[in-house]
Design a protein around this motif. Sequence first.
Motif, PDB file in Angstrom:
ATOM      1  N   GLU A  67      18.097 -28.702  -4.782  1.00  0.00           N
ATOM      2  CA  GLU A  67      18.355 -30.042  -5.312  1.00  0.00           C
ATOM      3  C   GLU A  67      18.393 -31.037  -4.160  1.00  0.00           C
ATOM      4  OE1 GLU A  67      22.861 -30.778  -6.049  1.00  0.00           O
ATOM      5  OE2 GLU A  67      22.481 -28.694  -6.669  1.00  0.00           O
ATOM      6  N   GLY A  68      18.335 -32.326  -4.483  1.00  0.00           N
ATOM      7  CA  GLY A  68      18.370 -33.387  -3.491  1.00  0.00           C
ATOM      8  C   GLY A  68      18.751 -34.693  -4.160  1.00  0.00           C
ATOM      9  N   PRO A  69      18.863 -35.801  -3.456  1.00  0.00           N
ATOM     10  CA  PRO A  69      18.441 -35.967  -2.052  1.00  0.00           C
ATOM     11  C   PRO A  69      19.365 -35.280  -1.040  1.00  0.00           C
ATOM     12  CG  PRO A  69      19.471 -37.977  -2.841  1.00  0.00           C
ATOM     13  CD  PRO A  69      19.353 -37.062  -4.031  1.00  0.00           C
ATOM     14  N   VAL A  70      20.636 -35.015  -1.425  1.00  0.00           N
ATOM     15  CA  VAL A  70      21.470 -34.190  -0.542  1.00  0.00           C
ATOM     16  C   VAL A  70      20.998 -32.746  -0.740  1.00  0.00           C
ATOM     17  CG1 VAL A  70      23.793 -33.425  -0.010  1.00  0.00           C
ATOM     18  CG2 VAL A  70      23.406 -35.775  -0.750  1.00  0.00           C
ATOM     19  N   ARG A  71      20.317 -32.210   0.219  1.00  0.00           N
ATOM     20  CA  ARG A  71      19.620 -30.943   0.047  1.00  0.00           C
ATOM     21  C   ARG A  71      20.601 -29.773  -0.070  1.00  0.00           C
ATOM     22  NH1 ARG A  71      14.072 -31.069   1.620  1.00  0.00           N
ATOM     23  NH2 ARG A  71      13.473 -33.079   2.529  1.00  0.00           N
ATOM     24  N   ARG A  72      20.454 -29.051  -1.168  1.00  0.00           N
ATOM     25  CA  ARG A  72      21.227 -27.819  -1.348  1.00  0.00           C
ATOM     26  C   ARG A  72      20.320 -26.742  -1.912  1.00  0.00           C
ATOM     27  NH1 ARG A  72      27.278 -29.254  -3.734  1.00  0.00           N
ATOM     28  NH2 ARG A  72      28.044 -30.295  -1.841  1.00  0.00           N
ATOM     29  N   LEU A  73      20.548 -25.544  -1.478  1.00  0.00           N
ATOM     30  CA  LEU A  73      19.777 -24.383  -1.934  1.00  0.00           C
ATOM     31  C   LEU A  73      20.715 -23.438  -2.675  1.00  0.00           C
ATOM     32  CD1 LEU A  73      17.083 -22.734  -1.782  1.00  0.00           C
ATOM     33  CD2 LEU A  73      17.995 -21.708   0.314  1.00  0.00           C
TER      34      LEU A  73
END
Length: 307
Positions: A67-73
């Motif tokens: 997900e983004g814009p705060v990147r998380r995996l």
Amino acid sequence: MFQDRLVELEIVDEDGESADRVRIVVDDRQDRVALPEMDTLLQVWLGYRETGLSMMGQFAVDGRGGEGPVRRLTIEATAADMKGGIRAPRTRAWQDKALSEIVRTIAAEAGLRGVVSAAIADIRWPYLAQTAESNLHFLRRIAQTLDATAKPAGGTLLVSRRGDDSTVGGDPMPNGILTARDLVEWTWAEDGREKVGRVDALWSDVDAAAKQTVSVGDGDPATTLRHVHASEAEARRAAEAEFRRRARGQTTFSAELARFSPQVIAGARMTLTGVSGKCDGQWDLTRVTHTLSDGLRTAVEAKRGVL
């Protein structure tokens, strides 16, 4: 290797209807975290530096996302024992087999060890059809008629009846004691919609060319199972299982514990004492969740009959 990027790790331990699973969320700033390959095996350990780590299980990666814009995996994985041939469709007939024989056969085909509760191990069926149905689904279907669960975990295919007072090895069921000081917060609820005084089950009497009824319980309200069973014995087992399920499922309890408790496992017993006169007593644990984020904590869900 990604300790400073860990946002949350959650392990869910179910009592048998669903596979144990783990979900790991990491900070993927600068797009630097590599994706694990599907079916990669993950061993998860949790604990404190002061008291040591506890092995929480081995899981196979079966889900990835971001997900983004705060990147998380996000990485999701299911208990490794749930992978492979045990979930592949099969068609065959089982003739004059006891539950223990069926479990041992299916377990061996999956490279697991079959273990069955003594209370239900010798129950036998003259004929069972498995038609385009996975071994696990088939086993869970017949276990449900006994108010039992079927679950692969830790190299074992375990079939046990809910609410038994002893383990499949004949030892007393583990029973942890929790007091109000052990809980951060808790809730309980009673659902009257599950209430039943009698369960009726139909079976096909070939000699009389008619459907017959067996009943468990003698109160109101009454409910009738939809399926018509092949014999009186099968109908009675199904009625008893439904009666037990309804009685046990009427009251639920959930709580967050004040500490990480790796020894608390789904399927075991829990005794509340000094929490409230309305919910003190013995409960059957149905789900245990361990979460590592800003801290390490354990939450539980449990069921029992009417208070």
